[in-house]
Design a protein around this motif. Structure first.
Motif, PDB file in Angstrom:
ATOM      1  N   PHE A  11      38.871  47.400  21.033  1.00 61.93           N
ATOM      2  CA  PHE A  11      37.651  48.026  21.534  1.00 61.93           C
ATOM      3  C   PHE A  11      36.974  47.154  22.588  1.00 61.93           C
ATOM      4  CE2 PHE A  11      33.014  48.249  21.257  1.00 61.93           C
ATOM      5  CZ  PHE A  11      32.815  49.554  21.655  1.00 61.93           C
ATOM      6  N   THR A  12      36.878  45.862  22.306  1.00 64.17           N
ATOM      7  CA  THR A  12      36.232  44.948  23.238  1.00 64.17           C
ATOM      8  C   THR A  12      37.003  44.868  24.552  1.00 64.17           C
ATOM      9  OG1 THR A  12      35.384  43.678  21.381  1.00 64.17           O
ATOM     10  CG2 THR A  12      35.354  42.603  23.520  1.00 64.17           C
ATOM     11  N   SER A  13      38.314  44.764  24.468  1.00 60.63           N
ATOM     12  CA  SER A  13      39.133  44.719  25.691  1.00 60.63           C
ATOM     13  C   SER A  13      38.993  46.002  26.499  1.00 60.63           C
ATOM     14  CB  SER A  13      40.599  44.508  25.329  1.00 60.63           C
ATOM     15  OG  SER A  13      40.765  43.292  24.663  1.00 60.63           O
ATOM     16  N   LEU A  18      36.929  49.006  31.152  1.00 62.52           N
ATOM     17  CA  LEU A  18      36.257  50.176  31.714  1.00 62.52           C
ATOM     18  C   LEU A  18      35.005  49.792  32.495  1.00 62.52           C
ATOM     19  CD1 LEU A  18      36.662  52.705  28.781  1.00 62.52           C
ATOM     20  CD2 LEU A  18      37.715  52.846  31.048  1.00 62.52           C
ATOM     21  N   LEU A  19      34.272  48.810  32.013  1.00 64.42           N
ATOM     22  CA  LEU A  19      33.095  48.348  32.752  1.00 64.42           C
ATOM     23  C   LEU A  19      33.492  47.787  34.109  1.00 64.42           C
ATOM     24  CD1 LEU A  19      30.966  46.573  30.002  1.00 64.42           C
ATOM     25  CD2 LEU A  19      30.500  48.744  31.120  1.00 64.42           C
ATOM     26  N   ALA A  20      34.529  46.983  34.137  1.00 69.76           N
ATOM     27  CA  ALA A  20      34.979  46.402  35.399  1.00 69.76           C
ATOM     28  C   ALA A  20      35.493  47.482  36.348  1.00 69.76           C
ATOM     29  CB  ALA A  20      36.073  45.371  35.141  1.00 69.76           C
ATOM     30  N   ARG A  21      36.085  48.513  35.801  1.00 70.96           N
ATOM     31  CA  ARG A  21      36.644  49.586  36.620  1.00 70.96           C
ATOM     32  C   ARG A  21      35.562  50.497  37.177  1.00 70.96           C
ATOM     33  NH1 ARG A  21      42.272  51.803  36.422  1.00 70.96           N
ATOM     34  NH2 ARG A  21      42.148  53.055  38.296  1.00 70.96           N
ATOM     35  N   HIS A  22      34.535  50.798  36.380  1.00 71.95           N
ATOM     36  CA  HIS A  22      33.505  51.745  36.799  1.00 71.95           C
ATOM     37  C   HIS A  22      32.310  51.091  37.479  1.00 71.95           C
ATOM     38  CE1 HIS A  22      35.080  55.498  35.195  1.00 71.95           C
ATOM     39  NE2 HIS A  22      35.582  54.774  34.213  1.00 71.95           N
ATOM     40  N   LEU A  79      32.185  61.777  29.685  1.00 67.29           N
ATOM     41  CA  LEU A  79      31.725  60.955  30.807  1.00 67.29           C
ATOM     42  C   LEU A  79      32.890  60.398  31.612  1.00 67.29           C
ATOM     43  CD1 LEU A  79      28.733  58.873  29.409  1.00 67.29           C
ATOM     44  CD2 LEU A  79      28.684  60.712  31.070  1.00 67.29           C
ATOM     45  N   LEU A  80      33.939  59.939  30.941  1.00 69.59           N
ATOM     46  CA  LEU A  80      35.064  59.350  31.651  1.00 69.59           C
ATOM     47  C   LEU A  80      35.835  60.392  32.450  1.00 69.59           C
ATOM     48  CD1 LEU A  80      36.427  56.791  29.068  1.00 69.59           C
ATOM     49  CD2 LEU A  80      35.261  56.319  31.217  1.00 69.59           C
ATOM     50  N   LYS A  81      35.851  61.631  31.995  1.00 69.16           N
ATOM     51  CA  LYS A  81      36.530  62.681  32.754  1.00 69.16           C
ATOM     52  C   LYS A  81      35.793  63.003  34.043  1.00 69.16           C
ATOM     53  CE  LYS A  81      38.928  65.074  29.070  1.00 69.16           C
ATOM     54  NZ  LYS A  81      39.044  66.318  28.298  1.00 69.16           N
ATOM     55  N   ARG A  82      34.461  62.899  34.024  1.00 72.44           N
ATOM     56  CA  ARG A  82      33.657  63.242  35.196  1.00 72.44           C
ATOM     57  C   ARG A  82      33.419  62.071  36.136  1.00 72.44           C
ATOM     58  NH1 ARG A  82      28.606  65.737  32.674  1.00 72.44           N
ATOM     59  NH2 ARG A  82      29.622  66.402  30.796  1.00 72.44           N
ATOM     60  N   ALA A  83      33.520  60.851  35.638  1.00 72.78           N
ATOM     61  CA  ALA A  83      33.149  59.685  36.442  1.00 72.78           C
ATOM     62  C   ALA A  83      34.264  59.349  37.435  1.00 72.78           C
ATOM     63  CB  ALA A  83      32.876  58.501  35.549  1.00 72.78           C
ATOM     64  N   PRO A  84      33.922  59.270  38.723  1.00 75.70           N
ATOM     65  CA  PRO A  84      34.938  58.844  39.682  1.00 75.70           C
ATOM     66  C   PRO A  84      35.178  57.342  39.570  1.00 75.70           C
ATOM     67  CG  PRO A  84      32.839  59.155  40.784  1.00 75.70           C
ATOM     68  CD  PRO A  84      32.649  59.572  39.344  1.00 75.70           C
ATOM     69  N   LEU A  85      36.401  56.952  39.740  1.00 73.05           N
ATOM     70  CA  LEU A  85      36.723  55.529  39.723  1.00 73.05           C
ATOM     71  C   LEU A  85      36.518  54.932  41.092  1.00 73.05           C
ATOM     72  CD1 LEU A  85      39.996  55.489  37.617  1.00 73.05           C
ATOM     73  CD2 LEU A  85      37.739  54.779  36.923  1.00 73.05           C
ATOM     74  N   HIS A  86      35.965  53.749  41.145  1.00 74.83           N
ATOM     75  CA  HIS A  86      35.850  53.035  42.395  1.00 74.83           C
ATOM     76  C   HIS A  86      37.221  52.480  42.749  1.00 74.83           C
ATOM     77  CE1 HIS A  86      31.536  53.336  42.572  1.00 74.83           C
ATOM     78  NE2 HIS A  86      31.473  52.973  41.301  1.00 74.83           N
ATOM     79  N   PRO A  87      37.623  52.611  43.988  1.00 71.10           N
ATOM     80  CA  PRO A  87      38.946  52.095  44.343  1.00 71.10           C
ATOM     81  C   PRO A  87      38.987  50.577  44.204  1.00 71.10           C
ATOM     82  CG  PRO A  87      37.767  52.841  46.304  1.00 71.10           C
ATOM     83  CD  PRO A  87      36.937  53.212  45.106  1.00 71.10           C
TER      84      PRO A  87
END
Length: 92
Positions: A11-13, A18-22, A79-87
């Protein structure tokens, strides 16, 4: 206990990945908010768990936690389905 430890590390990983990605540009602030919420949960969880135990007996805190986890998993999935990822800067 071994399963709980393994799931906690997964969970922590996943959370920090996900935080670093979004939130690549606000990562330090975002991690600070997550750690603050986790600390607050650790402090208040025992009081709330004791209250639920007094109200509904031994299974009540566990059932309440299970219900909250299912609801938060569903919310996070939406939320993850709607959130665009930053390149990523390393992507070609």
């Amino acid at each position: 206990r071994a399963v709980l430890g393994a799931m906690c590390s997964l969970f922590t990983s996943a959370t920090f990945t996900l935080l670093a990605r979004h939130f690549p540009h606000n990562l330090a602030w975002t991690i600070g908010i997550v750690e603050t919420v986790l600390g607050t949960g650790c402090l208040t969880g025992r009081c709330i768990g004791g209250f639920l135990y007094q109200i509904g007996g031994f299974p009540c805190p566990f059932l309440a936690q299970a219900a909250l986890l299912v609801m938060s998993a569903a919310y996070a999935t939406l939320l993850l389905k709607r959130a665009p990822l930053h390149p990523s800067s390393s992507a070609a």
